[in-house]
Design a protein around this motif. Structure first.
Motif, mmCIF file in Angstrom:
data_model
loop_
_atom_site.group_PDB
_atom_site.id
_atom_site.type_symbol
_atom_site.label_atom_id
_atom_site.label_comp_id
_atom_site.label_asym_id
_atom_site.label_seq_id
_atom_site.Cartn_x
_atom_site.Cartn_y
_atom_site.Cartn_z
ATOM 1 N N ALA A 176 0.584 -0.972 -0.163
ATOM 2 C CA ALA A 176 0.072 0.034 0.069
ATOM 3 C C ALA A 176 0.492 1.012 0.445
ATOM 4 O O ALA A 176 0.574 2.102 -0.606
ATOM 5 N N LYS A 177 1.852 1.246 0.209
ATOM 6 C CA LYS A 177 3.171 2.239 0.637
ATOM 7 C C LYS A 177 3.577 2.703 -0.598
ATOM 8 O O LYS A 177 4.073 3.118 -0.926
ATOM 9 N N LYS A 178 3.563 0.909 -1.179
ATOM 10 C CA LYS A 178 4.110 1.443 -2.477
ATOM 11 C C LYS A 178 3.055 2.586 -3.583
ATOM 12 O O LYS A 178 3.160 2.911 -4.605
ATOM 13 N N TRP A 179 2.044 2.286 -3.149
ATOM 14 C CA TRP A 179 1.127 2.522 -4.342
ATOM 15 C C TRP A 179 0.087 3.571 -3.370
ATOM 16 O O TRP A 179 -1.233 2.904 -3.584
ATOM 17 N N PRO A 180 0.659 4.533 -2.828
ATOM 18 C CA PRO A 180 -0.565 5.595 -1.724
ATOM 19 C C PRO A 180 -1.316 5.807 -3.328
ATOM 20 O O PRO A 180 -1.279 5.923 -4.730
ATOM 21 N N TRP A 181 -2.466 6.405 -2.900
ATOM 22 C CA TRP A 181 -3.441 6.233 -3.115
ATOM 23 C C TRP A 181 -3.673 7.325 -4.640
ATOM 24 O O TRP A 181 -4.307 7.413 -5.373
ATOM 25 N N SER A 182 -2.956 8.370 -4.608
ATOM 26 C CA SER A 182 -2.630 9.200 -5.959
ATOM 27 C C SER A 182 -1.907 8.661 -7.133
ATOM 28 O O SER A 182 -1.926 8.797 -8.364
ATOM 29 N N GLU A 183 -1.272 7.684 -7.262
ATOM 30 C CA GLU A 183 -0.890 6.298 -6.993
ATOM 31 C C GLU A 183 -1.527 5.717 -8.002
ATOM 32 O O GLU A 183 -1.236 4.258 -9.159
ATOM 33 N N LYS A 184 -2.597 5.028 -7.882
ATOM 34 C CA LYS A 184 -3.310 3.138 -8.007
ATOM 35 C C LYS A 184 -4.197 3.965 -9.394
ATOM 36 O O LYS A 184 -4.602 4.975 -9.591
ATOM 37 N N LYS A 185 -4.175 3.383 -9.877
ATOM 38 C CA LYS A 185 -5.281 3.204 -11.093
ATOM 39 C C LYS A 185 -6.560 3.386 -10.416
ATOM 40 O O LYS A 185 -7.172 2.900 -9.908
ATOM 41 N N ASN A 186 -7.261 4.135 -11.352
ATOM 42 C CA ASN A 186 -8.774 4.725 -11.012
ATOM 43 C C ASN A 186 -9.497 3.991 -11.370
ATOM 44 O O ASN A 186 -10.474 4.031 -12.559
ATOM 45 N N GLN A 187 -9.520 2.295 -12.000
ATOM 46 C CA GLN A 187 -10.628 1.103 -12.574
ATOM 47 C C GLN A 187 -10.404 0.600 -11.256
ATOM 48 O O GLN A 187 -10.067 0.124 -9.505
ATOM 49 N N VAL A 188 -11.387 -0.646 -11.659
ATOM 50 C CA VAL A 188 -12.493 -1.173 -10.041
ATOM 51 C C VAL A 188 -11.041 -2.643 -10.629
ATOM 52 O O VAL A 188 -10.953 -2.995 -11.406
ATOM 53 N N PHE A 189 -11.014 -3.040 -9.441
ATOM 54 C CA PHE A 189 -9.977 -4.425 -9.400
ATOM 55 C C PHE A 189 -10.079 -5.503 -9.501
ATOM 56 O O PHE A 189 -11.174 -5.865 -7.901
ATOM 57 N N PHE A 190 -10.913 -6.761 -9.476
ATOM 58 C CA PHE A 190 -11.811 -8.629 -8.902
ATOM 59 C C PHE A 190 -10.872 -9.601 -9.332
ATOM 60 O O PHE A 190 -10.837 -9.772 -10.928
#
Ligand SMILES: O=c1ccn([C@@H]2O[C@H](COP(=O)(O)OP(=O)(O)O[C@H]3O[C@H](CO)[C@@H](O)[C@H](O)[C@H]3O)[C@@H](O)[C@H]2O)c(=O)[nH]1
Length: 350
Positions: A160-174
């Motif tokens: 989660a630290k490697k992918w902070p909110w601003s870096e996350k893809k704006n997409q749903v994942f499952f």
């Protein structure tokens, strides 16, 4: 409407007390309340026909020789062996199947079976699933089965630290298998709107052909850590509750929880709109899109819920909380037992 639901939920929210597994105490009281007049031998004898028999005698743990799922029994025993020296003599009927056993609506006689998951229709008493230690689903990435919650807590929160909110893809994942058709709407949405949703079915042991992955080849499996790349993660029931729920929060992504019937002991400590977004299992593709777009347009609000969800699990679902829950559950259970527990010589020492 969504805005109003969130405001109301936040206004009514009282954080639980972060000590001595108090956040989960009500669940023990509720699950044991059908047995408030005591547990008698006849009830235990019914329960044990549907579960594995355990005894704690003079601080030591014993089990019937056969266990339906050995690694699940090991996952349970990890906690029981450690707690046994401080517990009174008792015997337990522990169900290690996915499915709970004593459904009130089907007219089953009340009996104290311990199960990892249930709906309100069942008398089963919830215990922390074996997979907190070992015996969870074996997939290619976790060939010995999902377990070691202590390690996952660290590795997923690091991701989660490697992918902070601003870096996350704006997409749903499952990613997951088709253990429940409730998952189909999201999979189909992913096929028509791949830029919005990446949701695909993987294989499980029951897979025979592409029909079992909704007429598409099975997708490769993706680790919990890799889930942290995405802003929005969906959780669904499977056969009973799915083990993925607690892991999803550790990504600090926004968790969409579909359906609220199937529980594990810690679910009631998580509140809709405060820690996750509740979605009806009947929601069609348009409704799902509406929720996703709402949070895409209200990004700060989405992050707030995601952060609160993470903190709730991080603070109140520690290994210590799991041990504490087992201890309180078993002490309260033992207090209700009305008959004398006699050592069963057919059991083996664990
Ligand atoms: O690419 C993937 C696919 C699955 N998983 C994880 O693997 C587990 C199994 O996933 P899935 O195949 O979707 O099964 P579930 O429906 O989540 O769980 C089933 O398996 C559990 C153990 O048998 C039961 O307790 C549940 O009730 C049953 O529905 C879950 O924790 C997933 O998060 C991944 O991490 N990556």
């Amino acid at each position: 409407m969504i805005n109003k639901d969130i405001k109301e939920a936040i206004a009514n929210y009282k954080p639980c007390e972060n000590s001595n597994c108090k956040c989960h105490e009500d669940v023990i009281n509720q699950d044991l309340s059908p047995f408030k007049d005591g547990i008698n031998k006849e009830q235990f004898d019914i329960a044990v026909t549907r579960a594995t028999k355990y005894q704690i005698i003079d601080g030591k743990l014993y089990r019937q020789k056969d266990c339906h799922f050995p690694s699940r029994c090991t996952g349970v025993e990890h906690y029981l062996v450690a707690l046994a020296p401080k517990l009174p003599n008792m015997e337990l009927a522990i169900n290690t199947r996915d499915w709970p056993q004593i459904n009130q609506a089907w007219g089953r006689q009340k009996a104290p079976v311990l199960s990892f998951s249930k709906t309100k229709e069942y008398y089963d008493i919830m215990y922390p699933a074996w997979s907190f230690w070992e015996g969870g689903p074996a997939i290619s990435l976790y060939p010995t089965g999902i377990g070691r919650w202590d390690k996952h807590r660290l590795s997923i929160s690091e991701a989660a630290k490697k992918w902070p909110w601003s870096e996350k893809k704006n997409q749903v994942f499952f990613r997951g298998s088709r253990t429940s058709e409730e998952r189909d709407a999201l999979i189909l949405l992913s096929r028509s709107r791949p830029e919005l949703v990446d949701a695909q079915y993987t294989k499980n042991q029951a897979w025979k052909s592409d029909a079992d992955t909704l007429y598409a080849p099975p997708a490769s499996e993706v680790s919990f850590e890799e889930h942290c790349k995405y802003k929005y993660l969906f959780n669904y029931r499977g056969v009973a509750a799915s083990f993925r729920f607690k892991h999803l929060f550790l990504c600090k992504s926004l968790v969409f929880h579909v359906g609220n019937d199937w529980l594990e002991f810690f679910y009631p400590s998580l509140k809709p709109w405060v820690h996750y977004v509740p979605i009806s299992p009947k929601a069609n593709q348009e409704e799902i899109i509406k929720y996703i777009e709402y949070f895409q347009q209200n990004d700060a609000l989405a992050k707030e819920i995601a952060d609160r969800g993470f903190q709730q699990i991080w603070d109140n679902l520690t290994v210590k909380d799991v041990r504490c829950y087992w201890r309180k559950l078993l002490k309260n259970y033992a207090n209700l037992v009305k008959y004398e527990v006699k050592k069963d010589i057919d059991l083996i020492k664990v």
